[in-house]
Design an enzyme around this catalytic site. Structure first.
Site: not given
Ligand code: NAD
Ligand code: DAU
Length: 355
Positions: A136-138, A161, A165
């Site tokens: 992730t970019d975080e 988190y 990562k």
């Molecule tokens: P998600 O939470 O939707 O899915 C995570 C999956 O991992 C789920 O299916 C869960 O059951 C599985 N999992 C969790 N713990 C596990 C374990 N111990 N063993 C096996 N499986 C397990 O997550 P996502 O948003 O699809 O993110 C997927 C990947 O991409 C993550 O590594 C996250 O850090 C990265 N990522 C997410 C975003 C985003 O915006 N969502 C952006 C950049 C990177």
């Molecule tokens: O940048 C990549 C990341 O983006 C991934 O690595 C993470 O897995 C993914 O969850 C996401 O993280 P964020 O914290 O940016 O996503 P989230 O949807 O939780 O929040 C987006 C923005 O909105 C953040 O600034 C927090 C804000 N927010 C979030 C929630 C859930 C609110 O204002 N209200 C809310 O209820």
């Protein structure tokens, strides 16, 4: 690389990656390993679950004995690692779970791959194997008003988190340097699109608008995120998986920065129109709430390395992608109802037992 293990394939991004790989590469075997936590949902993969080149295994990446046995039995050629705890707010409540899955889980996979591929510093890095770590970019921390994250930006994570990562990224690079593991990492910005679990900002607000519930905006809604449609992330992963050199990192993002409040206002407009509500109806649901602890102000990705070196570019404008996302949620009310009620878990938990 004939047999590919995709971890976390039942989650949001993982399910799009599994679908892409199963459909695009019928001659490769795709094994989806997922623990099916609250975020894992096999309904996301109903359209590919009977494809001959697809197999699902329920299992936990934190269980080293299970993981070692699985790798010895299946002899994967490649690992595409997405399994993680992914929600920042949950990491603030329970950091240890994030250490276990995101750090220990990743190291377990690295160890198992290293073992079956025989990686060590005395041997050249295998060219027919690949360990792809999705990050992730975080990890780069928070930007001020100016600048973009590049692949050389120093790591500066702020949430449990992002710290977990960042740690897993460091382990992957350490295995490349120490054992010649054939590793690649990508760091992506915020994804949105179908199958996004409705605890994250966009799907949470879609669900709440639909049900006339408050839209909780943290702080003043001024935090900025760089949004990318999930299928564009999957296509970037495909390109990097197949073309990147070992030991490299690519940033993935859509040059698409929005303040949270602007995203939610746009979403309200789209939903008013789709639900035939008078203009301005949904915006009345916006409610400013207590800010997230350690809330990063701004993320913005420079993905020019990926665009220049490997020729990837995002396919959708945000307005188009958001409208498409809303359409999907409105057309998949059953999915949303079963996810928000937890019904999907009971159904699948009864079908698969932990190995
Ligand atoms: P998600 O939470 O939707 O899915 C995570 C999956 O991992 C789920 O299916 C869960 O059951 C599985 N999992 C969790 N713990 C596990 C374990 N111990 N063993 C096996 N499986 C397990 O997550 P996502 O948003 O699809 O993110 C997927 C990947 O991409 C993550 O590594 C996250 O850090 C990265 N990522 C997410 C975003 C985003 O915006 N969502 C952006 C950049 C990177
Ligand atoms: O940048 C990549 C990341 O983006 C991934 O690595 C993470 O897995 C993914 O969850 C996401 O993280 P964020 O914290 O940016 O996503 P989230 O949807 O939780 O929040 C987006 C923005 O909105 C953040 O600034 C927090 C804000 N927010 C979030 C929630 C859930 C609110 O204002 N209200 C809310 O209820």
């Amino acid at each position: 690389m004939k047999k590919i293990l995709i971890t976390g394939g039942a989650g949001f991004i993982g399910s799009h990656v599994v679908r892409l790989f199963v459909n695009k590469y019928p001659n490769k075997q795709i094994v989806n390993l997922d623990k099916l936590t609250y975020a894992g949902n096999l309904q996301n993969l109903i359209d590919v679950e009977h494809q001959p080149n697809y197999k699902f295994i329920k299992g936990d990446i934190t269980d080293a004995t299970f993981i070692n046995g699985l790798f010895e039995a299946e002899l994967f050629d490649a690992v595409l690692h997405l399994a993680a705890e992914s929600h920042v707010d949950r990491s603030i409540t329970n950091p240890l779970e994030f250490v276990m899955t995101n750090v220990i889980g990743t190291v377990n996979l690295l160890n198992a791959a290293k073992q079956i591929w025989g990686c060590n510093k005395d041997k050249v890095t295998p060219t027919d194997k690949r360990f792809y770590h999705v990050s992730t970019d975080e990890v780069y921390g928070s930007l001020g008003d100016e600048g973009l994250f590049t692949e050389t930006t120093s790591y500066d994570p702020h949430s449990p988190y992002s710290a977990s990562k960042a740690s897993s990224d460091h382990f992957v690079r350490a295995y490349f340097d120490t054992y010649n593991m054939p590793c690649v990492i990508s760091n992506c910005s915020n994804n949105y699109g179908p199958n996004h679990f409705p605890e994250k900002l966009i799907p949470l607000c879609i669900n709440n608008i639909k049900n006339n519930k408050p839209l909780p905006i943290y702080g003043k809604g001024e935090n900025i995120r760089d949004w990318l449609y999930v299928e564009d992330h999957a296509s970037a992963i495909d390109v990097i998986f197949h073309q990147a050199k070992n030991g490299t990192t690519y940033n993935i993002g859509g040059h698409n920065e929005w303040t949270n409040i602007a995203v939610i206002r746009l979403l309200c407009q789209i939903m008013d129109s789709k639900l035939n509500r008078p203009v301005g109806t949904s915006e009345q649901l916006i409610t400013f709430v207590k800010d997230r602890a350690g809330h990063d102000l701004r993320y913005a990705i420079d993905s020019s390395k990926l665009q220049t070196e490997l020729g990837w570019k995002p396919s959708l404008q945000f307005e188009e992608g958001l409208a498409k996302t809303v359409d999907w949620y409105l057309a998949n009310e059953e999915w949303l109802a079963s996810v928000t009620s937890g019904d999907y878990k009971n159904y699948y938990d009864n079908q698969y037992v932990n190995r």
